[in-house]
Design a protein around this motif. Structure first.
Motif, PDB file in Angstrom:
ATOM      1  N   UNK A 139       0.832  -1.203   0.000  1.00  0.00           N
ATOM      2  CA  UNK A 139       0.000   0.000   0.000  1.00  0.00           C
ATOM      3  C   UNK A 139       0.865   1.250   0.000  1.00  0.00           C
ATOM      4  N   UNK A 140       1.933   1.237   0.795  1.00  0.00           N
ATOM      5  CA  UNK A 140       2.806   2.406   0.902  1.00  0.00           C
ATOM      6  C   UNK A 140       3.478   2.730  -0.431  1.00  0.00           C
ATOM      7  N   UNK A 141       3.894   1.698  -1.163  1.00  0.00           N
ATOM      8  CA  UNK A 141       4.657   1.932  -2.386  1.00  0.00           C
ATOM      9  C   UNK A 141       3.831   1.767  -3.659  1.00  0.00           C
ATOM     10  N   UNK A 142       2.507   1.665  -3.519  1.00  0.00           N
ATOM     11  CA  UNK A 142       1.634   1.669  -4.685  1.00  0.00           C
ATOM     12  C   UNK A 142       1.701   0.420  -5.540  1.00  0.00           C
ATOM     13  N   UNK A 143       1.947  -0.739  -4.918  1.00  0.00           N
ATOM     14  CA  UNK A 143       1.932  -1.998  -5.656  1.00  0.00           C
ATOM     15  C   UNK A 143       0.509  -2.549  -5.645  1.00  0.00           C
ATOM     16  N   UNK A 144      -0.014  -2.874  -6.805  1.00  0.00           N
ATOM     17  CA  UNK A 144      -1.401  -3.350  -6.910  1.00  0.00           C
ATOM     18  C   UNK A 144      -1.599  -4.631  -6.114  1.00  0.00           C
ATOM     19  N   UNK A 145      -2.752  -4.737  -5.494  1.00  0.00           N
ATOM     20  CA  UNK A 145      -3.054  -5.962  -4.737  1.00  0.00           C
ATOM     21  C   UNK A 145      -3.052  -7.176  -5.667  1.00  0.00           C
ATOM     22  N   UNK A 146      -3.561  -6.984  -6.878  1.00  0.00           N
ATOM     23  CA  UNK A 146      -3.571  -8.093  -7.831  1.00  0.00           C
ATOM     24  C   UNK A 146      -2.150  -8.544  -8.160  1.00  0.00           C
ATOM     25  N   UNK A 147      -1.220  -7.601  -8.265  1.00  0.00           N
ATOM     26  CA  UNK A 147       0.167  -7.952  -8.564  1.00  0.00           C
ATOM     27  C   UNK A 147       0.785  -8.720  -7.390  1.00  0.00           C
TER      28      UNK A 147
END
Length: 478
Positions: A139-147
């Motif tokens: 969440x902090x670094x903007x990585x998609x949950x799907x990824x």
């Protein structure tokens, strides 16, 4: 056994098709199960409804299924305890601010991949630990949950199917041992399986693909859309339904609570360690005969007991607040447990319809010898997608692969590798696969979004694996 003909594959087709169309996994499972039972009961829809309702209850007549469902609830309790005591925040703070290990999106994904590789004893615990450890960082670094779900599940099933010293390996050695005893293949099961791992192309290609997507940042298809959405700060698509609670959990305020990393480790470490111990004990000293469902249930029970002793003795939580948060964690797992219950019932329906045997018999005798390994792979894929079980798939397909290999003159180890690879592919792309469901839970994803975004990546790898099995099959005939 009744021959249902082409109707045997209607159940998985309805489930998968409806899941893609509606993106509602519980509705899709119920519809598929109803159709399957209607076929079984001579196309009487009223009998189909009654059998569906009875079947849901019958799931709990299986001790293994019941233990697995209880494990889902209890994992939710452990995750809640880790969150409310600040264990997750302490880990994130240490990795980002003190150790400076995690400071970009690539590092977050590599951490998830590393955790699943280290905790290879049991897939559900591996996925749960990786998701719990990295959700806040993602969440902090903007990585998609799907990824993150793709990285975690793809790494987990690839590693778990390859290391051989876990429940997966024990099950595969047991299946191979039967073929040795029947004279279809010579040698010792461990050595045969070790040789087959060279041909576990889906596992090696998947791990390489995950690393490629992490380091290159290359994105495409529906996964690319999810990643671009995450970079705007939107974690889920509009209308998404994550299968675990999205509530923000406040850390309990206590003079004794210092948000230590121990608050993260105490619930998880005993849980993880108990799994191989449980496999050894339930197998009476033989890992190959150990009960996986019993072991993970024992593990989560031990983790809960250790958490109770640690958090209450350290006065981080009193007895009342401990059980308050434990039960709140259980409640958050209700959607996941409903899906798992229906997934188990779907497996039972597929068994009654004899889906696996129908798929196998449909191609018997019509495949050129050189394509044998590729078709064992593809049939394993179809079987795993339809039934949602990789273990059930390789239990059926390894014996078939060994016997076909012996008959046409292809190394049976290649055929074993093809069966395992197909089971992995199906595990990654089936909406009723337990590792897919747990991956969605661990990363707080909409389950169908996880499957939809992961599928193009998995099928690309699967096509390459198919080509490799074809090349190897023909080369062994020359």
């Amino acid at each position: 056994m009744t021959d249902y003909g082409i109707w045997t594959i209607i159940t998985p087709l309805v489930t998968i098709g409806l899941a893609i169309w509606t993106r509602q996994v519980i509705l899709s499972l119920l519809a598929g199960i109803f159709v399957g039972f209607t076929v079984i009961h001579s196309f009487n829809p009223f009998s189909g409804i009654a059998a569906t309702l009875d079947g849901i209850i019958d799931v709990f007549s299986s001790a293994g299924s019941t233990r697995t469902i209880l494990f889902c609830f209890m994992v939710g309790g452990l995750i809640r305890l880790i969150q409310v005591t600040g264990g997750t925040k302490a880990l994130v703070r240490y990795l980002t601010e003190k150790a400076h290990i995690i400071n970009n999106p690539k590092a977050v994904q590599l951490l998830a991949m590393l955790i699943t590789s280290i905790i290879f004893i049991e897939s559900s615990i591996s996925i749960m630990a990786a998701g719990t450890s990295t959700n806040e960082l993602a969440k902090r670094y903007g990585v998609a949950r799907e990824k993150m779900a793709y990285v975690i599940q793809a790494s987990c099933v690839s590693v778990c199917s390859s290391v051989m010293i876990n429940g997966w390996g024990a099950a595969m050695m047991g299946v191979i041992g039967v073929q040795v005893s029947k004279g279809f293949i010579d040698g010792e099961p461990f050595s045969i399986l070790a040789g087959s791992m060279v041909y576990n192309f889906m596992a090696w290609l998947t791990l390489a693909s995950v690393l490629f997507y992490i380091f290159s940042g290359f994105k495409w298809g529906s996964m690319g859309e999810a990643e671009r959405r995450a970079l705007t700060g939107q974690e889920l698509r509009e209308g998404a339904f994550p299968i675990t609670s999205e509530e923000d959990v406040e850390v309990v305020e206590s003079a004794h609570n210092k948000e230590s990393i121990l608050n993260f480790l105490i619930p998880l470490v005993p849980t993880t360690i108990m799994v191989p111990v449980g496999l050894y004990i339930t197998g009476n000293g033989d890992l190959a005969n150990g009960s996986g469902s019993t072991s993970v249930f024992w593990g989560v029970m031990l983790g809960t007991a250790c958490s109770f002793v640690y958090f209450t003795s350290r006065k981080i939580l009193n007895v009342d607040t401990f059980f308050k948060h434990l039960f709140a964690g259980y409640a958050s797992m209700i959607p996941l447990s409903a899906i798992m219950t229906l997934a188990f019932l779907m497996g039972n329906v597929s068994g009654e319809l004899n889906t696996g045997a129908f798929i196998t018999q449909s191609i018997d005798g019509i495949i050129p010898s050189g394509f044998s390994a590729a078709f064992v792979f593809l049939i394993s894929v179809l079987m795993a997608i339809s039934t949602g079980t990789s273990w059930g798939t390789f239990s059926i397909m390894i014996p078939i692969g060994v016997q076909v290999g012996a008959a046409v003159g292809i190394d049976p180890q290649l055929m074993i590798g093809a069966a395992i690879s197909g089971a992995i592919f199906g595990d990654m792309t089936s909406p009723i696969s337990d590792t897919s469901i747990v991956s969605s839970m661990a990363t707080k994803n909409d389950h169908i979004d996880h499957i939809r975004t992961q599928f193009p990546y998995a099928i690309t790898t699967g096509l390459i694996a198919t080509a490799l099995f074809t090349v190897c099959g023909f080369s062994m005939l020359n």
